[in-house]
Design a protein around this motif. Structure first.
Motif, mmCIF file in Angstrom:
data_model
loop_
_atom_site.group_PDB
_atom_site.id
_atom_site.type_symbol
_atom_site.label_atom_id
_atom_site.label_comp_id
_atom_site.label_asym_id
_atom_site.label_seq_id
_atom_site.Cartn_x
_atom_site.Cartn_y
_atom_site.Cartn_z
ATOM 1 N N GLY A 198 35.059 16.826 28.644
ATOM 2 C CA GLY A 198 34.779 18.126 28.030
ATOM 3 C C GLY A 198 34.535 19.232 29.047
ATOM 4 N N PRO A 199 33.495 19.087 29.898
ATOM 5 C CA PRO A 199 33.238 20.142 30.890
ATOM 6 C C PRO A 199 34.361 20.273 31.903
ATOM 7 C CG PRO A 199 31.762 18.255 31.211
ATOM 8 C CD PRO A 199 32.441 18.066 29.899
ATOM 9 N N ALA A 200 35.007 19.158 32.272
ATOM 10 C CA ALA A 200 36.109 19.235 33.247
ATOM 11 C C ALA A 200 37.255 20.070 32.690
ATOM 12 C CB ALA A 200 36.596 17.829 33.597
ATOM 13 N N LEU A 201 37.591 19.849 31.434
ATOM 14 C CA LEU A 201 38.659 20.623 30.794
ATOM 15 C C LEU A 201 38.272 22.094 30.683
ATOM 16 C CD1 LEU A 201 41.376 20.716 29.328
ATOM 17 C CD2 LEU A 201 40.190 20.084 27.217
ATOM 18 N N ALA A 202 37.009 22.364 30.337
ATOM 19 C CA ALA A 202 36.544 23.748 30.212
ATOM 20 C C ALA A 202 36.633 24.483 31.543
ATOM 21 C CB ALA A 202 35.104 23.769 29.693
ATOM 22 N N LEU A 203 36.206 23.826 32.613
ATOM 23 C CA LEU A 203 36.254 24.454 33.939
ATOM 24 C C LEU A 203 37.695 24.685 34.384
ATOM 25 C CD1 LEU A 203 33.427 22.480 35.779
ATOM 26 C CD2 LEU A 203 33.349 24.834 34.969
ATOM 27 N N ALA A 204 38.566 23.725 34.097
ATOM 28 C CA ALA A 204 39.978 23.880 34.479
ATOM 29 C C ALA A 204 40.604 25.056 33.749
ATOM 30 C CB ALA A 204 40.738 22.593 34.171
ATOM 31 N N VAL A 205 40.326 25.169 32.458
ATOM 32 C CA VAL A 205 40.876 26.278 31.669
ATOM 33 C C VAL A 205 40.327 27.615 32.164
ATOM 34 C CG1 VAL A 205 40.892 27.337 29.371
ATOM 35 C CG2 VAL A 205 41.305 24.884 29.615
ATOM 36 N N ALA A 206 39.016 27.666 32.443
ATOM 37 C CA ALA A 206 38.409 28.910 32.933
ATOM 38 C C ALA A 206 38.997 29.307 34.280
ATOM 39 C CB ALA A 206 36.890 28.738 33.046
ATOM 40 N N PHE A 207 39.224 28.330 35.152
ATOM 41 C CA PHE A 207 39.812 28.601 36.467
ATOM 42 C C PHE A 207 41.227 29.149 36.321
ATOM 43 C CE2 PHE A 207 42.502 27.103 39.969
ATOM 44 C CZ PHE A 207 41.869 27.690 41.050
ATOM 45 N N VAL A 208 42.027 28.524 35.470
ATOM 46 C CA VAL A 208 43.419 28.971 35.278
ATOM 47 C C VAL A 208 43.464 30.381 34.700
ATOM 48 C CG1 VAL A 208 45.527 28.566 33.942
ATOM 49 C CG2 VAL A 208 44.364 26.653 35.055
ATOM 50 N N LEU A 209 42.628 30.648 33.689
ATOM 51 C CA LEU A 209 42.642 31.969 33.051
ATOM 52 C C LEU A 209 42.142 33.049 34.014
ATOM 53 C CD1 LEU A 209 41.381 31.105 29.446
ATOM 54 C CD2 LEU A 209 43.711 31.590 30.185
ATOM 55 N N THR A 210 41.127 32.727 34.812
ATOM 56 C CA THR A 210 40.635 33.698 35.799
ATOM 57 C C THR A 210 41.711 33.991 36.842
ATOM 58 O OG1 THR A 210 38.388 32.830 35.534
ATOM 59 C CG2 THR A 210 38.806 34.194 37.462
ATOM 60 N N THR A 211 42.429 32.973 37.237
ATOM 61 C CA THR A 211 43.528 33.152 38.183
ATOM 62 C C THR A 211 44.607 34.054 37.596
ATOM 63 O OG1 THR A 211 43.105 30.961 39.126
ATOM 64 C CG2 THR A 211 45.260 31.943 39.575
ATOM 65 N N LEU A 212 44.887 33.878 36.311
ATOM 66 C CA LEU A 212 45.878 34.731 35.638
ATOM 67 C C LEU A 212 45.407 36.185 35.597
ATOM 68 C CD1 LEU A 212 47.006 32.446 32.660
ATOM 69 C CD2 LEU A 212 48.320 33.055 34.709
ATOM 70 N N VAL A 213 44.105 36.376 35.373
ATOM 71 C CA VAL A 213 43.545 37.739 35.360
ATOM 72 C C VAL A 213 43.738 38.394 36.722
ATOM 73 C CG1 VAL A 213 41.410 39.079 35.207
ATOM 74 C CG2 VAL A 213 41.871 37.290 33.531
#
Length: 369
Positions: free
Chosen positions: A15-30
């Motif tokens: 759960g937290p690993a997936l959340a952190l990965a998604v947050a990292f990817v979206l921040t990178t896109l920003v």
């Protein structure tokens, strides 16, 4: 002895690993959309965290956030959403500072008095919401939000020089006066600075939290009531009493949140005392899944993001990147936990089906034999 459940542990980490990965990817896109280098900010933050003074700042901030997250997690384990941790902690820190500055006692007694005042004030302020919920059915979310606003106004009134505050000479800042040295808490001097003494108390409370919730009858009753009040009542647990007790304990821990800073550095409450810590505690509790070890690493991560990003603007990157990432973590953690939960249910159903099918085949073979 309790059997080790590998699947449960893996799903808990997923759960937290997936959340952190998604947050990292979206921040990178920003960053990419903004025309900025999507990798360099992370590299700069890691480099910044290599300095001893930044490491001390991160660790001290982790202790503060850990206490706030524990307060939130206690409510979550009871199926209560104590969104008022921020108001409880600031009001407790302010009144504890007032009492601490007005007396002078032998060191241990002085610190103990400040701690007791902080716990009592935090518990009282959260207890108002607990009382309203158990007697009038008022949602703790609504009442704690309103109590946050009331606490802010109450602090602003009490800190006036005409009431309990003092105005620093040559400054517009208002304080509660300096706590005598007998009320300071000795920390650990290291290369990068001073680790607050109460930071270690914060981490010790995580052990207490684990033991009480997982190894005592009270902890079982609290978790059972959170899972189902009607079932708990049927087994002899006073659900309303447990709700009120959980809110009191949550508020008491929230009251301790400001003490690492108060006893270890500022020795006074002022207008500059940090706000919003309670809301950060909600993020950490969600990310850490209310587990003491998970809360520690989540608090450490958020502290790292905040303290290591302070100099990003010197390199042309907005330090608000970390704020964006924290917001994305909150959104991603809710979605990822639901996805992991559904996957876990399907996996469990599949395993049960396979076991039943295997048992049916065995029975059939026994009959044939």
């Amino acid at each position: 002895m309790k059997k080790f459940d590998k699947d449960k542990v893996l799903l808990g980490i997923a759960g937290p690993a997936l959340a952190l990965a998604v947050a990292f990817v979206l921040t990178t896109l920003v960053l990419l959309v903004s025309g900025l280098d999507p990798i360099e900010p992370y590299s700069l933050m890691v480099q910044e965290a290599e300095y001893p003074d930044i490491q001390v700042l991160i660790l001290n901030q982790t202790g503060t956030y850990y206490l706030a997250a524990l307060a939130v997690a206690i409510g979550f384990r009871m199926n209560l959403f104590n969104i008022g941790v921020d108001g409880q902690y600031r009001l407790a820190a302010m009144l504890a500072a007032v009492v601490g500055a007005s007396v002078e006692l032998p060191g241990p007694l002085h610190v103990l008095l400040i701690v007791l005042v902080a716990v009592f004030v935090g518990a009282f302020w959260a207890g108002v919401a607990g009382f309203l919920k158990t007697t009038r059915g008022v949602s703790e979310v609504v009442s704690t939000i309103m109590l946050n606003a009331i606490a802010t106004s109450l602090i602003a009134w009490m800190i006036l020089p005409a009431n309990l505050g003092e105005q620093v000479a040559g400054s517009n800042d208002l304080t509660t006066g300096i706590i005598p040295e007998s009320g300071w808490m000795t920390g650990l001097a290291v290369e990068g600075g001073n680790i607050y003494g109460f930071t270690f108390v914060a981490f010790a409370l995580g052990v207490v939290y684990w033991f009480v919730l997982g190894r005592t009858r009270f902890g079982f009753d609290l978790r059972a009531t959170g899972a189902s009040e009607s079932a708990a009542q049927a087994s002899g647990v006073d659900a309303k009493k447990m709700v009120l007790t959980a809110m009191l304990i949550s508020g008491g821990v929230a009251g301790l949140t400001g003490l690492p800073l108060l006893l270890g550095q500022t020795h006074t409450y002022s207008l500059a005392f940090p706000a919003g810590v309670g809301f950060t505690g909600i993020t950490i509790a969600l990310l850490g899944r209310n587990h003491p070890v998970g809360l520690f690493f989540a608090a450490l991560l958020i502290s790292f993001l905040q303290k290591s990003s302070a100099s990003l603007d010197q390199y042309g990157y907005p330090k608000e990147i970390t704020t964006i990432m924290q917001g994305l973590i909150v959104i991603a953690v809710v979605v990822s936990y639901e996805l992991v939960r559904q996957y876990g249910l399907r996996r469990q159903q599949r395993k049960v089906g396979e076991e039943l099918a295997a048992q049916a085949r065995k029975n059939k073979e026994d009959v044939a034999a």
